[in-house]
Design a protein around this motif. Structure first.
Motif, PDB file in Angstrom:
ATOM      1  N   PHE A 171       0.819  -1.221   0.000  1.00  0.00           N
ATOM      2  CA  PHE A 171       0.000   0.000   0.000  1.00  0.00           C
ATOM      3  C   PHE A 171       0.852   1.270   0.000  1.00  0.00           C
ATOM      4  O   PHE A 171       0.373   2.337   0.354  1.00  0.00           O
ATOM      5  CB  PHE A 171      -0.926   0.008   1.226  1.00  0.00           C
ATOM      6  CG  PHE A 171      -1.898  -1.146   1.258  1.00  0.00           C
ATOM      7  CD1 PHE A 171      -3.116  -1.061   0.587  1.00  0.00           C
ATOM      8  CD2 PHE A 171      -1.596  -2.318   1.935  1.00  0.00           C
ATOM      9  CE1 PHE A 171      -4.019  -2.124   0.608  1.00  0.00           C
ATOM     10  CE2 PHE A 171      -2.488  -3.399   1.962  1.00  0.00           C
ATOM     11  CZ  PHE A 171      -3.706  -3.293   1.294  1.00  0.00           C
ATOM     12  N   LEU A 172       2.136   1.140  -0.377  1.00  0.00           N
ATOM     13  CA  LEU A 172       3.006   2.314  -0.268  1.00  0.00           C
ATOM     14  C   LEU A 172       2.644   3.404  -1.270  1.00  0.00           C
ATOM     15  O   LEU A 172       2.161   3.127  -2.363  1.00  0.00           O
ATOM     16  CB  LEU A 172       4.481   1.926  -0.417  1.00  0.00           C
ATOM     17  CG  LEU A 172       5.037   1.459  -1.759  1.00  0.00           C
ATOM     18  CD1 LEU A 172       5.346   2.615  -2.690  1.00  0.00           C
ATOM     19  CD2 LEU A 172       6.290   0.654  -1.519  1.00  0.00           C
TER      20      LEU A 172
ATOM     21  N   GLU B  54       4.147   6.607  -3.496  1.00  0.00           N
ATOM     22  CA  GLU B  54       5.383   7.199  -3.975  1.00  0.00           C
ATOM     23  C   GLU B  54       5.599   8.501  -3.202  1.00  0.00           C
ATOM     24  O   GLU B  54       4.645   9.195  -2.852  1.00  0.00           O
ATOM     25  CB  GLU B  54       5.308   7.473  -5.474  1.00  0.00           C
ATOM     26  CG  GLU B  54       5.418   6.183  -6.266  1.00  0.00           C
ATOM     27  CD  GLU B  54       5.265   6.383  -7.759  1.00  0.00           C
ATOM     28  OE1 GLU B  54       5.568   7.469  -8.273  1.00  0.00           O
ATOM     29  OE2 GLU B  54       4.825   5.424  -8.411  1.00  0.00           O
TER      30      GLU B  54
ATOM     31  N   LYS C  58      -6.372  -4.509  -2.000  1.00  0.00           N
ATOM     32  CA  LYS C  58      -5.536  -3.482  -2.617  1.00  0.00           C
ATOM     33  C   LYS C  58      -6.330  -2.654  -3.635  1.00  0.00           C
ATOM     34  O   LYS C  58      -6.318  -1.419  -3.591  1.00  0.00           O
ATOM     35  CB  LYS C  58      -4.326  -4.143  -3.286  1.00  0.00           C
ATOM     36  CG  LYS C  58      -3.476  -3.212  -4.111  1.00  0.00           C
ATOM     37  CD  LYS C  58      -2.919  -2.087  -3.244  1.00  0.00           C
ATOM     38  CE  LYS C  58      -2.323  -0.976  -4.076  1.00  0.00           C
ATOM     39  NZ  LYS C  58      -1.001  -1.252  -4.530  1.00  0.00           N
TER      40      LYS C  58
ATOM     41  N   ASN D 246      -7.448   1.465  -3.389  1.00  0.00           N
ATOM     42  CA  ASN D 246      -7.175   2.480  -4.413  1.00  0.00           C
ATOM     43  C   ASN D 246      -8.460   3.019  -5.035  1.00  0.00           C
ATOM     44  O   ASN D 246      -8.572   4.210  -5.321  1.00  0.00           O
ATOM     45  CB  ASN D 246      -6.242   1.918  -5.494  1.00  0.00           C
ATOM     46  CG  ASN D 246      -4.779   2.001  -5.056  1.00  0.00           C
ATOM     47  OD1 ASN D 246      -4.484   2.471  -3.960  1.00  0.00           O
ATOM     48  ND2 ASN D 246      -3.878   1.547  -5.909  1.00  0.00           N
TER      49      ASN D 246
ATOM     50  N   PHE E 217      -7.168  13.077   1.073  1.00  0.00           N
ATOM     51  CA  PHE E 217      -7.698  12.743  -0.257  1.00  0.00           C
ATOM     52  C   PHE E 217      -8.970  13.500  -0.591  1.00  0.00           C
ATOM     53  O   PHE E 217      -9.796  13.052  -1.373  1.00  0.00           O
ATOM     54  CB  PHE E 217      -7.852  11.225  -0.434  1.00  0.00           C
ATOM     55  CG  PHE E 217      -6.524  10.607  -0.820  1.00  0.00           C
ATOM     56  CD1 PHE E 217      -5.514  10.498   0.108  1.00  0.00           C
ATOM     57  CD2 PHE E 217      -6.272  10.198  -2.112  1.00  0.00           C
ATOM     58  CE1 PHE E 217      -4.265  10.010  -0.242  1.00  0.00           C
ATOM     59  CE2 PHE E 217      -5.030   9.701  -2.476  1.00  0.00           C
ATOM     60  CZ  PHE E 217      -4.028   9.600  -1.529  1.00  0.00           C
TER      61      PHE E 217
ATOM     62  N   ASN F  29      -8.529  16.797  -1.535  1.00  0.00           N
ATOM     63  CA  ASN F  29      -8.008  18.008  -2.167  1.00  0.00           C
ATOM     64  C   ASN F  29      -8.484  18.045  -3.610  1.00  0.00           C
ATOM     65  O   ASN F  29      -8.109  17.199  -4.427  1.00  0.00           O
ATOM     66  CB  ASN F  29      -6.485  18.037  -2.120  1.00  0.00           C
ATOM     67  CG  ASN F  29      -5.994  18.198  -0.692  1.00  0.00           C
ATOM     68  OD1 ASN F  29      -6.603  18.918   0.104  1.00  0.00           O
ATOM     69  ND2 ASN F  29      -4.929  17.512  -0.354  1.00  0.00           N
TER      70      ASN F  29
ATOM     71  N   CYS G 161      -0.910   4.033 -10.609  1.00  0.00           N
ATOM     72  CA  CYS G 161      -1.736   3.129  -9.798  1.00  0.00           C
ATOM     73  C   CYS G 161      -3.233   3.426  -9.857  1.00  0.00           C
ATOM     74  O   CYS G 161      -3.998   2.628 -10.402  1.00  0.00           O
ATOM     75  CB  CYS G 161      -1.254   3.156  -8.362  1.00  0.00           C
ATOM     76  SG  CYS G 161       0.493   2.760  -8.229  1.00  0.00           S
TER      77      CYS G 161
ATOM     78  N   PHE H 218       3.146  13.450 -11.487  1.00  0.00           N
ATOM     79  CA  PHE H 218       1.726  13.224 -11.157  1.00  0.00           C
ATOM     80  C   PHE H 218       1.393  13.710  -9.754  1.00  0.00           C
ATOM     81  O   PHE H 218       0.223  13.899  -9.425  1.00  0.00           O
ATOM     82  CB  PHE H 218       1.338  11.752 -11.343  1.00  0.00           C
ATOM     83  CG  PHE H 218       1.669  10.839 -10.196  1.00  0.00           C
ATOM     84  CD1 PHE H 218       2.971  10.462  -9.927  1.00  0.00           C
ATOM     85  CD2 PHE H 218       0.666  10.327  -9.388  1.00  0.00           C
ATOM     86  CE1 PHE H 218       3.278   9.613  -8.868  1.00  0.00           C
ATOM     87  CE2 PHE H 218       0.949   9.465  -8.332  1.00  0.00           C
ATOM     88  CZ  PHE H 218       2.260   9.118  -8.076  1.00  0.00           C
ATOM     89  N   LYS H 219       2.437  13.914  -8.957  1.00  0.00           N
ATOM     90  CA  LYS H 219       2.264  14.506  -7.623  1.00  0.00           C
ATOM     91  C   LYS H 219       3.636  14.987  -7.163  1.00  0.00           C
ATOM     92  O   LYS H 219       4.653  14.606  -7.748  1.00  0.00           O
ATOM     93  CB  LYS H 219       1.653  13.507  -6.647  1.00  0.00           C
ATOM     94  CG  LYS H 219       2.541  12.331  -6.292  1.00  0.00           C
ATOM     95  CD  LYS H 219       1.882  11.512  -5.201  1.00  0.00           C
ATOM     96  CE  LYS H 219       2.813  10.450  -4.661  1.00  0.00           C
ATOM     97  NZ  LYS H 219       2.216   9.667  -3.613  1.00  0.00           N
TER      98      LYS H 219
HETATM   99  C1  UGA Z   1      -1.495   5.168  -4.496  1.00  0.00           C
HETATM  100  C2  UGA Z   1      -2.084   4.813  -3.125  1.00  0.00           C
HETATM  101  O1  UGA Z   1      -2.258   6.010  -2.370  1.00  0.00           O
HETATM  102  C3  UGA Z   1      -1.148   3.856  -2.382  1.00  0.00           C
HETATM  103  O2  UGA Z   1      -1.738   3.479  -1.148  1.00  0.00           O
HETATM  104  C4  UGA Z   1      -0.936   2.621  -3.250  1.00  0.00           C
HETATM  105  O3  UGA Z   1      -0.050   1.694  -2.629  1.00  0.00           O
HETATM  106  C5  UGA Z   1      -0.338   3.044  -4.570  1.00  0.00           C
HETATM  107  O4  UGA Z   1      -1.246   3.972  -5.223  1.00  0.00           O
HETATM  108  C6  UGA Z   1      -0.159   1.821  -5.417  1.00  0.00           C
HETATM  109  O5  UGA Z   1      -1.148   1.230  -5.843  1.00  0.00           O
HETATM  110  O6  UGA Z   1       0.992   1.360  -5.586  1.00  0.00           O
HETATM  111  P1  UGA Z   1       0.404   6.832  -5.344  1.00  0.00           P
HETATM  112  O7  UGA Z   1       0.067   6.387  -6.726  1.00  0.00           O
HETATM  113  O8  UGA Z   1       1.840   6.939  -4.936  1.00  0.00           O
HETATM  114  O9  UGA Z   1      -0.278   5.874  -4.262  1.00  0.00           O
HETATM  115  O10 UGA Z   1      -0.230   8.278  -5.187  1.00  0.00           O
HETATM  116  P2  UGA Z   1      -1.315   8.986  -4.250  1.00  0.00           P
HETATM  117  O11 UGA Z   1      -0.641   9.689  -3.155  1.00  0.00           O
HETATM  118  O12 UGA Z   1      -2.404   8.064  -3.907  1.00  0.00           O
HETATM  119  O13 UGA Z   1      -1.883  10.077  -5.270  1.00  0.00           O
HETATM  120  C7  UGA Z   1      -2.532   9.661  -6.456  1.00  0.00           C
HETATM  121  C8  UGA Z   1      -3.026  10.845  -7.230  1.00  0.00           C
HETATM  122  O14 UGA Z   1      -4.122  11.458  -6.576  1.00  0.00           O
HETATM  123  C9  UGA Z   1      -1.994  11.960  -7.453  1.00  0.00           C
HETATM  124  O15 UGA Z   1      -2.060  12.388  -8.795  1.00  0.00           O
HETATM  125  C10 UGA Z   1      -2.448  13.046  -6.503  1.00  0.00           C
HETATM  126  O16 UGA Z   1      -2.078  14.331  -6.954  1.00  0.00           O
HETATM  127  C11 UGA Z   1      -3.942  12.849  -6.531  1.00  0.00           C
HETATM  128  N1  UGA Z   1      -4.636  13.378  -5.336  1.00  0.00           N
HETATM  129  C12 UGA Z   1      -4.372  12.881  -4.113  1.00  0.00           C
HETATM  130  C13 UGA Z   1      -5.604  14.370  -5.494  1.00  0.00           C
HETATM  131  O17 UGA Z   1      -5.884  14.836  -6.608  1.00  0.00           O
HETATM  132  N2  UGA Z   1      -6.250  14.833  -4.381  1.00  0.00           N
HETATM  133  C14 UGA Z   1      -5.997  14.348  -3.143  1.00  0.00           C
HETATM  134  O18 UGA Z   1      -6.636  14.817  -2.175  1.00  0.00           O
HETATM  135  C15 UGA Z   1      -5.031  13.354  -3.010  1.00  0.00           C
END
Ligand code: UGA
Length: 442
Positions: free
Chosen positions: A155-156, A158, A213, A217, A258, A260, A269, A331-332
């Motif tokens: 569940f990590l 990035e 998982k 997501n 989450f 925002n 992912c 992407f973030k």
């Molecule tokens: C995501 C999950 O959060 C992890 O728990 C999971 O392990 C991982 O996918 C995976 O499947 O390997 P990640 O892809 O690193 O992690 O990124 P997130 O932090 O989840 O952000 C995903 C996207 O959502 C980004 O583009 C971010 O900018 C966007 N986001 C996030 C928003 O637009 N608003 C928010 O409030 C939060």
């Protein structure tokens, strides 16, 4: 007690997992087919940007606990725990997950397993995959029934990969309930330190673990699209989605994370996982259950279109020949990953509409230029913003949050900014004479 571990795949997931397992005191061998990547890793160098990874990697390599190879035979001989951590991207032209890499690890590894072993899958896979792979492993492996296959999803996030691997919210293990295997006993040894630290260790059947998982997501994606749908209403009535999210977030049943609003979710992912879940739901006869995710996906993709439209509107109706600065390609923040990046996707759309786009990202320009080679990449914010008629902030890097509008006022041609992540102080920008547009904010 130290275990001998092999980790197949050395991407964001595999490299971090291998380094962290070695950090916990296990003997680890990381396996990949990409020899360039292997030599960088063996030198303690992370082949991608992930805060904190390089120091864990380097000390694990220096301690002798971590090494790398492209030899499956070496890995099979050395390890008795085999983690599968290869990518499962979206299939080209389809929603379903592409399991080619997972299947090729099994096809190559299983025939080499001539002693008892446990295979723990970490890759995100469609429900039912573990059971299917277990059948083929037992068929292919000389050790046959002495090889267990269990699923142990990761569940990590990035940007927080090391922290999330060493201090996860929970550890999930999906085992074959019909067999008296060793997977649980071995996983308890591997994760002993975390379990002792109180990390919840949840043992389920394999299907529930696989689903846990994708469900996590899908839920996160739904939360983001929910707030982005609210942002559309806020835009229509002049309400403020950030304040709304704060109010919702104080409800402990909802939580603020989450929520925002902005240009939406991307990365390797969330987008592909919701699509793979829809595809799998259809295959198992439960497609109705996930029409919801179709809407989650389309709300998300609409953010990208709407942001490009807002840029055109701010430019006076057309982007043809307009100089646009895009701040952010990843992407973030805290990542150099541009897979399905909303920021880069929007930059591409603006260019297709005739704009001259200059992109700057603190870490992701090299990866972005491989994917979108025709965009111009600047070396810094000032370079990107020179003579810009519209500026867009599309990834909320700290560097962009802290920008002083006064420093950019004399650099740009027109003071017009779109805050695609609602991460700027709008009063400050407006106060400095800028036209400021956020998302779902008056
Ligand atoms: C995501 C999950 O959060 C992890 O728990 C999971 O392990 C991982 O996918 C995976 O499947 O390997 P990640 O892809 O690193 O992690 O990124 P997130 O932090 O989840 O952000 C995903 C996207 O959502 C980004 O583009 C971010 O900018 C966007 N986001 C996030 C928003 O637009 N608003 C928010 O409030 C939060």
């Amino acid at each position: 007690m130290s275990c001998n571990i092999a980790v197949f795949g050395t991407g964001y997931l595999g490299a971090t997992h291998a380094a962290c397992m070695a950090h916990l005191g296990h003997k680890v061998i990381g396996v990949d087919v990409d020899t360039d990547k292997l030599s960088r890793l063996a030198a303690g160098e992370a082949p991608f940007f992930e805060p904190g990874l390089e120091s864990v990697l380097k000390s694990a390599v220096d301690s002798g606990n971590l090494r790398f190879t492209n030899s499956y035979a070496q890995a099979a001989e050395f390890a008795d725990v085999h983690f599968i951590a290869v990518a499962t991207p979206q299939r080209r032209g389809e929603f379903a997950a592409d399991l080619t890499h997972v299947e090729s690890v099994i096809a190559e590894l299983a025939p080499l397993l001539d002693k008892p072993a446990v295979i723990l899958g970490k890759s995100t896979v469609p429900v039912g995959t573990a059971a299917r792979l277990a059948d083929s492993v037992r068929h292919l492996a000389p050790a046959g029934q002495a090889v267990d296959v269990a699923w142990n999803p990761e569940f990590l996030r990035e940007g927080f990969a090391v922290q999330d691997t060493l201090h996860p919210d929970r550890i999930v293990l999906g085992i074959d309930r019909a067999r008296d295997g060793r997977a649980e006993e071995v996983a308890r040894l591997v994760y002993a330190r975390m379990i002792d630290d109180g990390v919840p260790f949840l043992v389920t059947d394999r299907e529930t673990a696989e689903l846990s998982k994708t469900a996590a997501n899908a839920f996160l994606a739904t939360k983001i699209s929910f707030i982005n749908a609210m942002a559309e209403i806020c835009d229509a009535v002049g309400a403020d989605v950030t304040k709304l999210a704060d109010v919702l977030g104080h409800d402990s049943r909802i939580g603020r994370q989450f929520l925002n609003a902005g240009i939406g979710f991307g990365g390797g992912c969330l987008p592909k996982d919701i699509r793979a879940l829809m595809a799998r739901a259809g295959e198992v006869g439960a497609s109705q259950a996930f029409t919801l995710l179709r809407e989650v996906d389309s709300i998300n993709m609409r953010r990208r279109l709407k942001t490009a439209e807002a840029a055109a509107e701010l430019a006076g109706g057309s982007l043809v020949g307009v100089k646009v600065a895009v701040l952010g390609a990843a992407f973030k923040p805290n990542s150099d990953d541009v897979r399905d990046s909303p920021a880069l996707n929007i930059a591409g759309q603006l260019q297709l509409q005739g704009a001259a786009v200059s992109v700057y990202d603190p870490k992701a320009c090299a990866n972005a230029s491989k994917l979108f080679p025709t965009l111009h990449y600047a070396n810094d914010v000032i370079g990107a913003c020179e003579a810009a008629e519209v500026t867009l902030v599309l990834t909320e890097w700290e560097e962009f949050r802290r920008l002083d509008p006064a420093d950019l006022s004399s650099v740009v041609r027109y003071r017009r900014i779109i805050d695609g992540r609602n991460c700027l102080d709008k009063e400050m920008w407006r106060g400095a004479g800028w036209i400021y547009r956020g998302i779902g904010t008056p």
